[in-house]
Motif scaffolding. Structure first.
Motif, PDB file in Angstrom:
ATOM      1  N   PHE A  70       0.670  -1.256  -0.045  1.00  0.00           N
ATOM      2  CA  PHE A  70       0.023  -0.008   0.062  1.00  0.00           C
ATOM      3  C   PHE A  70       0.619   1.463   0.003  1.00  0.00           C
ATOM      4  O   PHE A  70       0.210   2.161  -0.574  1.00  0.00           O
ATOM      5  N   VAL A  71       1.903   1.172   0.678  1.00  0.00           N
ATOM      6  CA  VAL A  71       2.534   2.654   0.839  1.00  0.00           C
ATOM      7  C   VAL A  71       3.871   2.987   0.160  1.00  0.00           C
ATOM      8  O   VAL A  71       4.208   4.039  -0.186  1.00  0.00           O
ATOM      9  N   SER A  72       4.434   1.863  -0.440  1.00  0.00           N
ATOM     10  CA  SER A  72       5.701   2.146  -1.134  1.00  0.00           C
ATOM     11  C   SER A  72       5.649   2.952  -2.516  1.00  0.00           C
ATOM     12  O   SER A  72       4.540   2.965  -2.979  1.00  0.00           O
ATOM     13  N   ALA A  78      -2.866   0.077  -5.794  1.00  0.00           N
ATOM     14  CA  ALA A  78      -2.996   1.655  -6.055  1.00  0.00           C
ATOM     15  C   ALA A  78      -4.193   2.053  -5.338  1.00  0.00           C
ATOM     16  O   ALA A  78      -5.309   1.768  -5.578  1.00  0.00           O
ATOM     17  N   VAL A  79      -3.929   2.823  -4.061  1.00  0.00           N
ATOM     18  CA  VAL A  79      -5.336   3.141  -3.399  1.00  0.00           C
ATOM     19  C   VAL A  79      -5.101   4.783  -3.214  1.00  0.00           C
ATOM     20  O   VAL A  79      -4.149   5.253  -3.567  1.00  0.00           O
ATOM     21  N   HIS A  80      -6.293   5.158  -2.696  1.00  0.00           N
ATOM     22  CA  HIS A  80      -6.480   6.506  -2.570  1.00  0.00           C
ATOM     23  C   HIS A  80      -5.276   6.918  -1.682  1.00  0.00           C
ATOM     24  O   HIS A  80      -4.839   6.486  -0.615  1.00  0.00           O
ATOM     25  N   PRO A  81      -4.819   8.343  -1.577  1.00  0.00           N
ATOM     26  CA  PRO A  81      -3.747   9.013  -0.678  1.00  0.00           C
ATOM     27  C   PRO A  81      -4.087   8.652   0.752  1.00  0.00           C
ATOM     28  O   PRO A  81      -3.141   8.654   1.800  1.00  0.00           O
ATOM     29  N   PHE A  82      -5.455   8.793   1.126  1.00  0.00           N
ATOM     30  CA  PHE A  82      -5.582   8.916   2.502  1.00  0.00           C
ATOM     31  C   PHE A  82      -5.828   7.541   2.952  1.00  0.00           C
ATOM     32  O   PHE A  82      -5.300   7.230   4.137  1.00  0.00           O
TER      33      PHE A  82
END
Length: 128
Positions: A70-72, A78-82
């Motif tokens: 999720f973060v790298s 690919a997820v929403h920035p929140f």
């Protein structure tokens, strides 16, 4: 005369090259590495012998897996920035709780403040 005399135009990067990392990006990476090391230390010290190996290896591996998903920068999903920020906060919270459970509340609090600050600055840069 221009309005921004101190700003220079940047030459385009050569193919395959990346821009230099900023201090905030480097600090964010170091906070992530510190979180993984903290979870390993916690796993090896907080449990009795047969379980300390499982927790000492499993906790950081699980955190690295979640981070990679999720973060790298090259995240698998690919997820929403929140959502990305919430996952990042969960990893930092796990490291903070690990420090607290080892009886090092001050280290946990300092880590939480530094990690959340770098995470927020890096997140604002990504959204800008």
């Amino acid at each position: 005369m221009t309005d921004t005399p101190n700003v220079r135009a940047q030459a385009p990067l050569a193919p395959g090259m990346r821009p230099r990392p900023t201090v905030v990006e480097i600090g964010s990476v170091l906070c992530g590495i510190a979180a993984f090391v903290t979870l390993a230390i916690w796993g090896f010290t907080a449990w009795p012998l047969p379980w300390n190996v499982v927790a000492g290896i499993g906790a950081p591996v699980l955190a690295i897996l979640v981070w990679a998903l999720f973060v790298s920068p090259r995240a698998v999903l690919a997820v929403h920035p929140f959502i990305r920020a919430i996952v990042e906060l969960f990893v930092y919270a796990a490291a903070t709780i690990a420090w607290w459970s080892m009886g090092q509340a001050v280290i946990g609090l300092v880590f939480a403040i530094v990690a959340v600050t770098f995470g927020a600055l890096n997140g604002r840069r990504r959204l800008a």
